[in-house]
Design a protein around this motif. Structure first.
Motif, PDB file in Angstrom:
ATOM      1  N   GLU A  23       0.841  -1.197   0.000  1.00  0.00           N
ATOM      2  CA  GLU A  23       0.000   0.000   0.000  1.00  0.00           C
ATOM      3  C   GLU A  23       0.880   1.252   0.000  1.00  0.00           C
ATOM      4  OE1 GLU A  23      -3.453   2.237   2.627  1.00  0.00           O
ATOM      5  OE2 GLU A  23      -2.250   0.676   3.583  1.00  0.00           O
ATOM      6  N   ARG A  26       2.277   1.918  -3.451  1.00  0.00           N
ATOM      7  CA  ARG A  26       1.259   2.504  -4.342  1.00  0.00           C
ATOM      8  C   ARG A  26       1.073   3.994  -4.039  1.00  0.00           C
ATOM      9  NH1 ARG A  26      -1.176  -2.381  -3.169  1.00  0.00           N
ATOM     10  NH2 ARG A  26      -2.586  -1.439  -1.638  1.00  0.00           N
ATOM     11  N   ILE A  27       1.024   4.328  -2.763  1.00  0.00           N
ATOM     12  CA  ILE A  27       0.852   5.729  -2.368  1.00  0.00           C
ATOM     13  C   ILE A  27       2.072   6.546  -2.768  1.00  0.00           C
ATOM     14  CG2 ILE A  27       0.667   7.259  -0.357  1.00  0.00           C
ATOM     15  CD1 ILE A  27      -1.121   5.039   0.892  1.00  0.00           C
ATOM     16  N   GLU A  29       4.196   5.945  -5.277  1.00  0.00           N
ATOM     17  CA  GLU A  29       4.194   6.105  -6.726  1.00  0.00           C
ATOM     18  C   GLU A  29       3.171   7.163  -7.152  1.00  0.00           C
ATOM     19  OE1 GLU A  29       6.289   5.107  -8.863  1.00  0.00           O
ATOM     20  OE2 GLU A  29       7.202   3.287  -8.079  1.00  0.00           O
ATOM     21  N   HIS A  30       2.012   7.137  -6.524  1.00  0.00           N
ATOM     22  CA  HIS A  30       0.983   8.133  -6.852  1.00  0.00           C
ATOM     23  C   HIS A  30       1.456   9.534  -6.451  1.00  0.00           C
ATOM     24  CE1 HIS A  30      -2.893   9.915  -7.600  1.00  0.00           C
ATOM     25  NE2 HIS A  30      -2.863  10.450  -6.390  1.00  0.00           N
ATOM     26  N   ALA A  31       2.009   9.671  -5.258  1.00  0.00           N
ATOM     27  CA  ALA A  31       2.500  10.977  -4.800  1.00  0.00           C
ATOM     28  C   ALA A  31       3.590  11.492  -5.729  1.00  0.00           C
ATOM     29  CB  ALA A  31       3.013  10.871  -3.372  1.00  0.00           C
ATOM     30  N   SER A  33       4.003  10.750  -8.901  1.00  0.00           N
ATOM     31  CA  SER A  33       3.419  11.106 -10.200  1.00  0.00           C
ATOM     32  C   SER A  33       2.708  12.455 -10.145  1.00  0.00           C
ATOM     33  CB  SER A  33       2.454  10.022 -10.681  1.00  0.00           C
ATOM     34  OG  SER A  33       1.255  10.041  -9.940  1.00  0.00           O
ATOM     35  N   MET A  34       2.219  12.846  -8.971  1.00  0.00           N
ATOM     36  CA  MET A  34       1.504  14.107  -8.806  1.00  0.00           C
ATOM     37  C   MET A  34       2.440  15.264  -8.434  1.00  0.00           C
ATOM     38  SD  MET A  34      -1.506  13.191  -9.583  1.00  0.00           S
ATOM     39  CE  MET A  34      -2.456  14.623  -9.142  1.00  0.00           C
ATOM     40  N   LYS A  67       9.176  11.230  -9.516  1.00  0.00           N
ATOM     41  CA  LYS A  67       8.369  11.412 -10.715  1.00  0.00           C
ATOM     42  C   LYS A  67       9.174  11.010 -11.949  1.00  0.00           C
ATOM     43  CE  LYS A  67       5.463  14.744 -13.090  1.00  0.00           C
ATOM     44  NZ  LYS A  67       4.833  16.059 -12.964  1.00  0.00           N
TER      45      LYS A  67
END
Length: 74
Positions: A23, A26-27, A29-31, A33-34, A67
């Protein structure tokens, strides 16, 4: 326990705490990417309960990401 930390020249703090490493990844990678740029690193550390004081704690880095530039950003 794990925590997600954003770093650059200076630390930017903890953005997630949890027990599920997948988890956390995933968080992270998302952070990443943003993020506004690819300068910062998003790092997941395993929390060390052996440390007497938080200031002296040595935590184990278990995952890091940043990123990924898109073709438009390159």
């Amino acid at each position: 326990m794990y925590f997600l930390y954003k770093s650059g020249v200076y630390g930017h703090g903890v953005f997630w705490i949890g027990s599920d490493l997948n988890e956390g990844k995933r968080i992270a990678e998302h952070a990443a990417s943003m993020d506004s740029d690819d300068y910062h690193e998003w790092e997941i550390y395993r929390f060390s309960e052996q440390a007497e004081f938080m200031a002296n704690a040595e935590h184990e880095l278990v995952f890091a990401t940043r990123k990924h530039p898109t073709s438009e950003e390159e």
